[in-house]
Design a protein around this motif. Structure first.
Motif: not given
Length: 120
Positions: A27, A30, A100
């Motif tokens: 991911r 992000s 993040l």
């Protein structure tokens, strides 16, 4: 979850250069910023450089400013650390880390590290 894999470490003579790469997967969309840290024998983890993933804003430790350059290729989900004029004091395990949060400064994910050794 973001996975980080560093590469490019090795043994070089003082004054030489190395280019470290950090490939992000999972991911990674992000990710707010990526940073490079290092840990030398007998020392704690030290901040080296960081770059904002979207805007490209960079920050460097005084000890490497003017010698190291951090950059990123968003299309390849990869961040680089170009290290020039290497000194024996640069010898350390270098870690790539992903942040993040836009609020916190605590990095969320870390790579396994790559060894950089500079001989005198």
């Amino acid at each position: 979850q973001v996975q980080l894999l560093e590469s490019g470490g090795g043994l070089v003579q003082a004054g030489g250069s190395l280019r470290l790469s950090c490939a992000a997967s999972g991911r990674s969309f992000s990710t707010y910023a990526l940073g490079w840290f290092r840990q030398a024998p007998g020392k704690g983890r030290e901040f080296v450089a960081s770059i904002r993933w979207s805007g490209g804003y960079t920050n460097y430790a005084d000890s490497v400013k003017g010698r190291f350059t951090i950059s990123r290729d968003n299309a390849k989900n990869t961040v680089y650390l170009q290290m020039d004029s290497l000194k024996p004091e640069d010898t350390a395990v270098y870690y790539c880390a992903a942040l993040l949060s836009q609020i916190r400064t605590q990095y969320d994910y870390w790579g396994q590290g790559t060894q950089v050794t500079v001989s005198s």
